[in-house]
Write an enzyme that holds these catalytic residues in place. Structure first.
Site, PDB file in Angstrom:
ATOM      1  N   ALA A 199      -4.505   7.876  -4.194  1.00 24.51           N
ATOM      2  CA  ALA A 199      -2.941   7.394  -4.569  1.00 24.51           C
ATOM      3  C   ALA A 199      -3.024   5.845  -4.942  1.00 24.51           C
ATOM      4  O   ALA A 199      -3.040   4.915  -4.027  1.00 24.51           O
ATOM      5  CB  ALA A 199      -2.310   7.533  -3.434  1.00 24.51           C
ATOM      6  N   SER A 215       0.815  -1.156  -0.002  1.00 21.14           N
ATOM      7  CA  SER A 215       0.017  -0.126   0.029  1.00 21.14           C
ATOM      8  C   SER A 215       0.943   1.152  -0.246  1.00 21.14           C
ATOM      9  O   SER A 215       1.874   1.011  -0.420  1.00 21.14           O
ATOM     10  CB  SER A 215      -1.052   0.055   1.286  1.00 21.14           C
ATOM     11  N   ASN A 216       0.342   2.403   0.339  1.00 24.04           N
ATOM     12  CA  ASN A 216       1.218   3.537   0.324  1.00 24.04           C
ATOM     13  C   ASN A 216       0.687   4.569   1.656  1.00 24.04           C
ATOM     14  O   ASN A 216      -0.182   4.263   2.208  1.00 24.04           O
ATOM     15  CB  ASN A 216       0.929   4.134  -0.956  1.00 24.04           C
ATOM     16  N   GLU A 217       1.450   5.539   1.869  1.00 25.36           N
ATOM     17  CA  GLU A 217       1.155   6.656   3.014  1.00 25.36           C
ATOM     18  C   GLU A 217       0.119   7.643   2.825  1.00 25.36           C
ATOM     19  O   GLU A 217      -0.273   8.344   3.637  1.00 25.36           O
ATOM     20  CB  GLU A 217       2.529   7.213   3.258  1.00 25.36           C
ATOM     21  N   SER A 218      -0.863   7.303   1.713  1.00 29.58           N
ATOM     22  CA  SER A 218      -1.925   8.359   1.588  1.00 29.58           C
ATOM     23  C   SER A 218      -2.708   8.602   2.660  1.00 29.58           C
ATOM     24  O   SER A 218      -3.283   7.301   3.041  1.00 29.58           O
ATOM     25  CB  SER A 218      -2.780   8.213   0.276  1.00 29.58           C
TER      26      SER A 218
END
Ligand code: CTP
Length: 224
Positions: free
Chosen positions: A106, A26-29
């Protein structure tokens, strides 16, 4: 004179691509910009469907929320809401779809080639090095941008280096009307600076504003 309410789709947050039942990429959004956009559009009188990746944020008043996990889930939800759908399975605005899309999510560009049904155990790998094969996710903005007709599509970009030139190329490649170029220092914060790049060549900078103020400026785009 009464004016028809605009139908708006907003995406927000990260996507999550599972490796196995308990692990994912996943990502930090944080999802904050997208949620602010949905809230601002609803305050301005729009009908809003918010397609949200996994985030811990409250649904803004007057907004219909669809929770999704992966990029492919998000694509299906955006197609239904923005391009049009029938039936009761997902939130949508009917056959004709929406008037505007704000693609603030994102979206992960890659997903594991296979999602394991059981836990991926260390002993299944080599002693020191493991390899995870990834395949490309669909580009949601480019996919629905190609079919948008004269509807408004706004994309977002986070760039390092010569951001404006890259964002302009992205705008053309993804058939967007505007690209909102984010300052990388804004990640997770309450204030932000953005450059709004238009298909007509225009460039507007909004510097050190609250995300709420930026959201209000962005939802005014394309409004008669
Ligand atoms: N986006 C999308 N689907 C994807 C990847 C991105 O719809 N699979 C959208 C994002 O929501 C955003 C815009 O495209 O509005 C820009 O995303 P970005 O990740 O910056 O663009 P990429 O095409 O992935 O370019 P790169 O990673 O090479 O900068």
């Amino acid at each position: 004179m009464s004016v028809a309410r605009r139908k708006v789709v907003v995406t927000a947050g990260p996507t999550r691509e599972h490796v196995d039942p308990v692990r994912y990429i996943s990502n930090e959004s944080s999802g904050r910009m997208g949620f602010e956009l949905a809230a601002a559009a609803a305050r301005a009188g729009d009908r809003v469907i918010l397609v949200a990746g996994p985030v811990h944020l409250e649904t803004p008043p007057g907004v219909t929320r669809v929770d999704v996990t992966s990029a492919r889930d998000m694509l299906a939800a955006v197609k239904a809401a923005f391009l049009g759908a029938e039936g009761r399975s997902r939130a949508h605005f009917g056959k004709t779809g929406a008037d505007a899309l704000f693609m603030a999510a994102a979206v992960g560009d890659w997903r594991p080639k296979r999602r394991r049904a059981g836990k991926w155990r260390a002993k299944d790998c080599g002693d020191e090095v493991a390899t995870l094969e990834l395949v490309r996710n669909p580009d949601i903005l480019a996919t629905v941008g190609a079919a948008k007709g004269d509807r408004l599509v706004v994309g977002f970009a986070l760039e390092t280096g010569d951001g404006v030139r890259r964002a302009r190329r992205k705008l053309v490649r993804k058939s967007a009307d505007h690209i909102v170029l984010n300052d990388p220092t804004a990640l997770g914060g309450a204030r932000t600076s953005v450059t709004v790049i238009g298909r007509d060549g225009g460039e507007v900078r909004l510097i050190n504003r609250t995300k709420r103020a930026v959201a209000e400026a962005l939802v005014a785009l394309g409004r008669p």
